[in-house]
Design a protein around this motif. Structure first.
Motif, PDB file in Angstrom:
ATOM      1  N   LEU A 187       0.775  -1.359  -0.095  1.00  0.00           N
ATOM      2  CA  LEU A 187      -0.113  -0.014  -0.026  1.00  0.00           C
ATOM      3  C   LEU A 187       0.865   1.162   0.062  1.00  0.00           C
ATOM      4  N   VAL A 188       0.593   1.967  -0.958  1.00  0.00           N
ATOM      5  CA  VAL A 188       1.315   3.339  -0.909  1.00  0.00           C
ATOM      6  C   VAL A 188       0.108   4.527  -0.887  1.00  0.00           C
ATOM      7  N   ARG A 189       0.519   5.427  -0.133  1.00  0.00           N
ATOM      8  CA  ARG A 189      -0.498   6.588   0.181  1.00  0.00           C
ATOM      9  C   ARG A 189       0.153   7.727  -0.315  1.00  0.00           C
ATOM     10  N   ARG A 190      -0.486   8.248  -1.342  1.00  0.00           N
ATOM     11  CA  ARG A 190       0.239   9.446  -2.191  1.00  0.00           C
ATOM     12  C   ARG A 190      -0.887  10.223  -2.753  1.00  0.00           C
ATOM     13  N   SER A 191      -0.779  11.288  -3.334  1.00  0.00           N
ATOM     14  CA  SER A 191      -1.612  12.129  -4.429  1.00  0.00           C
ATOM     15  C   SER A 191      -1.184  11.526  -5.806  1.00  0.00           C
ATOM     16  N   PRO A 192      -1.426  10.407  -6.191  1.00  0.00           N
ATOM     17  CA  PRO A 192      -0.678   9.940  -7.192  1.00  0.00           C
ATOM     18  C   PRO A 192      -1.049  10.659  -8.566  1.00  0.00           C
ATOM     19  N   GLN A 193      -2.195  10.675  -9.093  1.00  0.00           N
ATOM     20  CA  GLN A 193      -2.490  10.962 -10.442  1.00  0.00           C
ATOM     21  C   GLN A 193      -1.816  12.309 -11.099  1.00  0.00           C
ATOM     22  N   PHE A 194      -1.876  13.322 -10.351  1.00  0.00           N
ATOM     23  CA  PHE A 194      -1.551  14.556 -11.061  1.00  0.00           C
ATOM     24  C   PHE A 194      -0.594  15.437 -10.037  1.00  0.00           C
ATOM     25  N   GLU A 195      -0.743  15.415  -8.851  1.00  0.00           N
ATOM     26  CA  GLU A 195       0.053  16.402  -7.898  1.00  0.00           C
ATOM     27  C   GLU A 195       1.250  15.861  -7.810  1.00  0.00           C
ATOM     28  N   GLU A 196       1.270  14.504  -7.629  1.00  0.00           N
ATOM     29  CA  GLU A 196       2.876  13.817  -7.517  1.00  0.00           C
ATOM     30  C   GLU A 196       3.183  12.882  -8.638  1.00  0.00           C
ATOM     31  N   ALA A 197       2.891  13.340  -9.669  1.00  0.00           N
ATOM     32  CA  ALA A 197       2.953  12.430 -10.935  1.00  0.00           C
ATOM     33  C   ALA A 197       4.420  11.588 -11.048  1.00  0.00           C
ATOM     34  N   GLU A 198       5.253  12.438 -10.882  1.00  0.00           N
ATOM     35  CA  GLU A 198       6.608  11.894 -10.740  1.00  0.00           C
ATOM     36  C   GLU A 198       6.936  11.016  -9.847  1.00  0.00           C
ATOM     37  N   LEU A 199       6.622  11.360  -8.660  1.00  0.00           N
ATOM     38  CA  LEU A 199       6.931  10.253  -7.585  1.00  0.00           C
ATOM     39  C   LEU A 199       6.032   9.131  -7.814  1.00  0.00           C
ATOM     40  N   PHE A 200       4.856   9.297  -8.279  1.00  0.00           N
ATOM     41  CA  PHE A 200       3.764   8.025  -8.336  1.00  0.00           C
ATOM     42  C   PHE A 200       4.347   7.331  -9.652  1.00  0.00           C
ATOM     43  N   GLN A 201       5.235   7.636 -10.846  1.00  0.00           N
ATOM     44  CA  GLN A 201       5.649   6.878 -11.802  1.00  0.00           C
ATOM     45  C   GLN A 201       6.869   5.977 -11.130  1.00  0.00           C
ATOM     46  N   GLN A 202       7.823   6.906 -10.311  1.00  0.00           N
ATOM     47  CA  GLN A 202       8.786   6.221  -9.679  1.00  0.00           C
ATOM     48  C   GLN A 202       8.410   5.155  -8.764  1.00  0.00           C
ATOM     49  N   THR A 203       7.329   5.372  -8.157  1.00  0.00           N
ATOM     50  CA  THR A 203       6.698   4.265  -7.192  1.00  0.00           C
ATOM     51  C   THR A 203       6.237   2.967  -8.048  1.00  0.00           C
ATOM     52  N   MET A 204       5.642   3.393  -9.164  1.00  0.00           N
ATOM     53  CA  MET A 204       5.120   2.220 -10.050  1.00  0.00           C
ATOM     54  C   MET A 204       6.515   1.551 -10.557  1.00  0.00           C
ATOM     55  N   ARG A 205       7.510   2.143 -11.171  1.00  0.00           N
ATOM     56  CA  ARG A 205       8.948   1.450 -11.798  1.00  0.00           C
ATOM     57  C   ARG A 205       9.328   0.668 -10.479  1.00  0.00           C
ATOM     58  N   ASP A 206       9.617   1.499  -9.318  1.00  0.00           N
ATOM     59  CA  ASP A 206      10.287   0.499  -8.204  1.00  0.00           C
ATOM     60  C   ASP A 206       9.554  -0.550  -7.885  1.00  0.00           C
ATOM     61  N   PHE A 207       8.176  -0.541  -7.864  1.00  0.00           N
ATOM     62  CA  PHE A 207       7.303  -1.624  -7.771  1.00  0.00           C
ATOM     63  C   PHE A 207       7.689  -2.877  -8.591  1.00  0.00           C
ATOM     64  N   LEU A 208       7.560  -2.553  -9.950  1.00  0.00           N
ATOM     65  CA  LEU A 208       7.866  -3.489 -10.882  1.00  0.00           C
ATOM     66  C   LEU A 208       8.931  -4.184 -11.188  1.00  0.00           C
ATOM     67  N   ALA A 209      10.222  -3.318 -10.727  1.00  0.00           N
ATOM     68  CA  ALA A 209      11.318  -3.728 -10.619  1.00  0.00           C
ATOM     69  C   ALA A 209      11.654  -4.846  -9.602  1.00  0.00           C
TER      70      ALA A 209
END
Length: 163
Positions: free
Chosen positions: A131-153
């Motif tokens: 579980l990751v609590r963020r404001s993923p879509q727009f306000e923290e888009a870069e952080l969200f993308q990095q979170t996704m990449r890290d999870f996939l890796a």
């Protein structure tokens, strides 16, 4: 899984959140139309979305919000079916423990519709979830993308993931 609920119970709290907010004056008849699936056509759906979009961002930017409304795809038939047919019976909690793949569950810290507690329920029921609590879509888009990449890796170490 992004900003979703395991059942339809989150809407009661969402309605309370909408009534308590002071960001925008809502037309409550239009609000009810939206959430009960009584939208007349695609333009009506777009207009109702435009009224609600100020509630979706912690830091509201009317120019960016308007651009997101314009970029949206509107299918009022699908919207109405969702709220009239699917919503009353929606409950995936019994199926979640059978999910066997690694699962990333994300939720915006300030999401007014899908509260953090909804995502916590999902994450608690899926065995290999994070579980990751963020404001993923727009306000923290870069952080969200990095979170996704890290999870996939981590979940798929043999897959080449751009970090």
């Amino acid at each position: 899984m992004r900003d979703t609920s395991p059942d339809w119970n989150n809407l009661k709290l969402a309605h309370e959140n909408a009534r308590k907010q002071t960001r925008v004056e809502l037309n409550w008849e239009n609000y009810e139309q939206y959430w009960t699936g009584r939208i007349h056509d695609d333009e009506d759906l777009k207009a109702r979305r435009a009224e609600l979009i100020p509630l979706y961002n912690f830091e509201y930017d009317p120019v960016k919000a308007s651009a997101r409304v314009e970029a949206g795809i509107y299918r009022h038939e699908a919207h109405n079916w969702c709220f009239q047919q699917n919503a009353p019976i929606y409950d995936v909690k019994p199926q979640l423990p059978s999910v066997t793949c690694p699962t990333l569950v994300t939720v915006g810290r300030h999401d007014w519709v899908t509260q953090v507690s909804s995502s916590e329920t999902i994450a608690s029921l899926i065995p290999k979830s994070k579980l990751v609590r963020r404001s993923p879509q727009f306000e923290e888009a870069e952080l969200f993308q990095q979170t996704m990449r890290d999870f996939l890796a981590e979940a798929l170490p043999d897959l080449e993931v751009k970090r």
